[in-house]
Design an enzyme around this catalytic site. Structure first.
Site, short mmCIF file in Angstrom:
data_model
loop_
_atom_site.label_atom_id
_atom_site.label_comp_id
_atom_site.label_asym_id
_atom_site.label_seq_id
_atom_site.Cartn_x
_atom_site.Cartn_y
_atom_site.Cartn_z
N ARG A 122 7.22 -2.21 2.28
CA ARG A 122 7.54 -1.63 0.98
C ARG A 122 7.76 -2.76 -0.02
O ARG A 122 8.80 -3.41 0.00
CB ARG A 122 8.81 -0.78 1.10
N ARG A 129 -0.35 -2.33 2.96
CA ARG A 129 0.53 -1.92 4.05
C ARG A 129 -0.21 -1.81 5.39
O ARG A 129 0.40 -1.95 6.46
CB ARG A 129 1.19 -0.59 3.71
N SER A 133 -2.59 8.89 1.77
CA SER A 133 -2.05 10.12 1.22
C SER A 133 -3.12 10.71 0.34
O SER A 133 -3.65 10.01 -0.53
CB SER A 133 -0.80 9.79 0.40
N ARG A 151 5.30 -0.92 -8.06
CA ARG A 151 6.32 0.12 -7.91
C ARG A 151 7.70 -0.52 -7.90
O ARG A 151 7.92 -1.52 -7.24
CB ARG A 151 6.08 0.90 -6.62
N GLU A 211 3.45 6.02 6.79
CA GLU A 211 2.36 6.46 5.92
C GLU A 211 1.37 5.33 5.60
O GLU A 211 1.75 4.25 5.15
CB GLU A 211 2.95 7.00 4.62
#
Length: 422
Positions: free
Chosen positions: A276, A388, A351, A261, A348
């Site tokens: 991140r 994460r 998801s 990403r 988070e």
RNA sequence: GGAGAGGUGACAGAGCGGCCGAAUGUGACGGUCUUGAAAACCGUUGUUGUGCAAGCAACCAGGGGUUCGAAUCCCCUCCUCUCCGCCA
């Protein structure tokens, strides 16, 4: 892709959905106008075309003396047919462009509003009271570096900011986590899949990632390929253009892949550590099922995610994401957010999205129904574990001396190791 | 990277520029026969768009072109296979 026929029948559903997302309501009416235009031009073309075909067929049968006249007649039609076809094609292109802009219709009951308008469904697990324990929690990077498990500096040296090395116990912890996730997935009937991480434009577009958030995606222009941000992309593309058999139940795949990403919009957020990063690893559940079963499957995916969070021994909350914070392909999304002590907040971890028929329409994934006809399937996805999670595991299970207690559910995947210690 | 062969319906496999949405075979489904099954025989069996419907139109890897008319001719791209080279 939304169902254009359904939109024709009841445009208000589309308008409501757009309003809930805080998106452009007029898109619905522009789509309907383009649709009407397209159909009328298509009919005009097809009528002309039928006429031309009839005459063309008669050329071969015409007598030698009639032939020149028939040929002339056919020739005269050809230009008009070409023009009508071009007009119909152009209208189709315009309609498609509008249709591809339209995000999925949100499910009834999804909270309206933006990022902060989520609804907390419940809390699970107990948050540790570090004050009572008598020490201030370190953040995951401090712990990870102390263990020799996370190396951000060398990540930056070799690849730039937001890249990292997992080393030694760090690497082992990630492998343990991902293997545990894969084992749970298999136990629940998922087929494990190691996917490609580079995909073609039509696959990336089909999953809905090239819309508003296209700048999040790495693109390799020389080869015109995209790096996936999740194996969802490759798994959604897996059955693209196919008619799948759902008679025996849903098709459940568990993908293992690295994810990439650009984090273009992240600004200065989460600069520290591995919260991140540009590249991480993930186990992702992906399901093809019927339209009727989708909502129930969504609940199951959520339950399997929670099972993993419990295996990792993490306190978390479950939120129902607001419409404006859904991806373009999701009709509803539940996130599980784990408590991160150093930040005093929930972040988070998983998801899960119900994409209903949105992706399946774009990618051409259909099923055969009882009466022999075909129709789009529903697709869903959900996270089982990612890099994460290491953040939450290190921080929630840390001890005062900098070591980390391994959650029981993961010990078997670390050769029985009960603690991580430098 | 070089040379060659090829990509047609669920699969196998035909297909002269018009009678090809496409032969034939297999499979699948329905039926006859049978106590039941097999065999045999008969029939059905792609997708999409549009239209109230009859119907009409599109699709033979993908995209252009030639032609009154293209699965069939020409060009480009992609993919597969074989051989050679190169490199993990």
């Amino acid at each position: 892709m939304i169902d254009i026929k359904a939109l024709r029948d009841d445009p208000d559903v589309g308008r409501h959905s757009q309003r809930a997302r805080g998106a452009d309501e007029t898109l619905v009416d522009r789509i309907l106008a383009a649709d009407a235009e397209q159909r009328s031009l298509l009919t005009a073309f097809e009528t002309l075309r039928a006429e031309q075909k009839a005459i063309s067929k008669s050329v071969g049968k015409a007598s030698p003396e009639d032939r020149p006249a028939v040929l002339a007649q056919a020739k005269a039609l050809a230009d008009g047919v070409k023009e009508a076809e071009a007009a119909a094609d152009a209208a189709r292109t315009e309609l498609d462009a509008l249709l591809w802009q339209m995000p999925n219709i949100v499910v009834d009951g999804v909270p309206e509003g933006g990022e902060d308008d989520y609804v907390v469904l419940r809390h699970e697990g107990t948050i540790r009271d570090f004050d009572a324990e008598g020490f201030a929690p370190r953040d995951h990077l401090e712990i990870g570096e102390g263990l020799g498990g996370i190396d951000m500096a060398r990540g930056a040296k070799v690849s730039g900011s937001r890249f990292h090395y997992l080393v030694g116990l760090g690497a082992r912890l990630q492998l343990a986590l991902l293997n545990a996730a894969m084992d749970r997935a298999i136990a629940h009937g998922f087929l494990p899949v190691i996917t490609p991480t580079l995909v073609k434009p039509e696959i990336m577009a089909g999953t809905g990632f090239l819309g508003a958030h296209a700048d999040e995606i790495y693109h390799l222009p020389v080869d015109d390929l995209y790096l996936v941000g999740t194996s969802e992309v490759a798994l959604a593309g897996y059955h693209s253009g196919e008619i799948v058999d759902l008679e025996a139940g849903p098709l459940r795949y568990a993908g293992w892949s690295s994810c990439f990403r650009r984090e273009a919009g992240a600004g200065g957020k989460d600069n520290r550590g591995i919260v991140r990063v540009h590249q991480f690893d993930k186990i992702e559940m992906f399901v093809y099922t019927t339209q009727e079963e989708a909502a129930a499957e969504h609940e199951r995916l959520l339950a399997w995610e929670e099972e993993m969070l419990q295996i990792a021994g993490l306190p978390y909350r479950v939120i129902d994401t607001a419409a404006g914070d859904l991806g373009s392909s999701a009709a509803r999304k539940f996130d599980c957010e784990a408590w991160v002590p150093s930040q005093g907040t929930y972040r988070e971890m998983t998801s899960t999205s119900n994409c209903t028929t949105f992706q399946a329409r774009r990618l051409g994934v259909r099923q055969r129904t009882q009466d022999g006809s075909t129709r789009p399937v529903a697709t869903l996805n959900g996270t089982l574990a990612t890099t994460r999670w290491i953040v939450a595991i290190l921080e929630n299970h840390q001890r005062e001396d900098g070591s980390v207690e391994v959650p029981e559910g993961l010990r078997g995947y670390l050769g029985g190791l009960a603690e991580l210690r430098a």
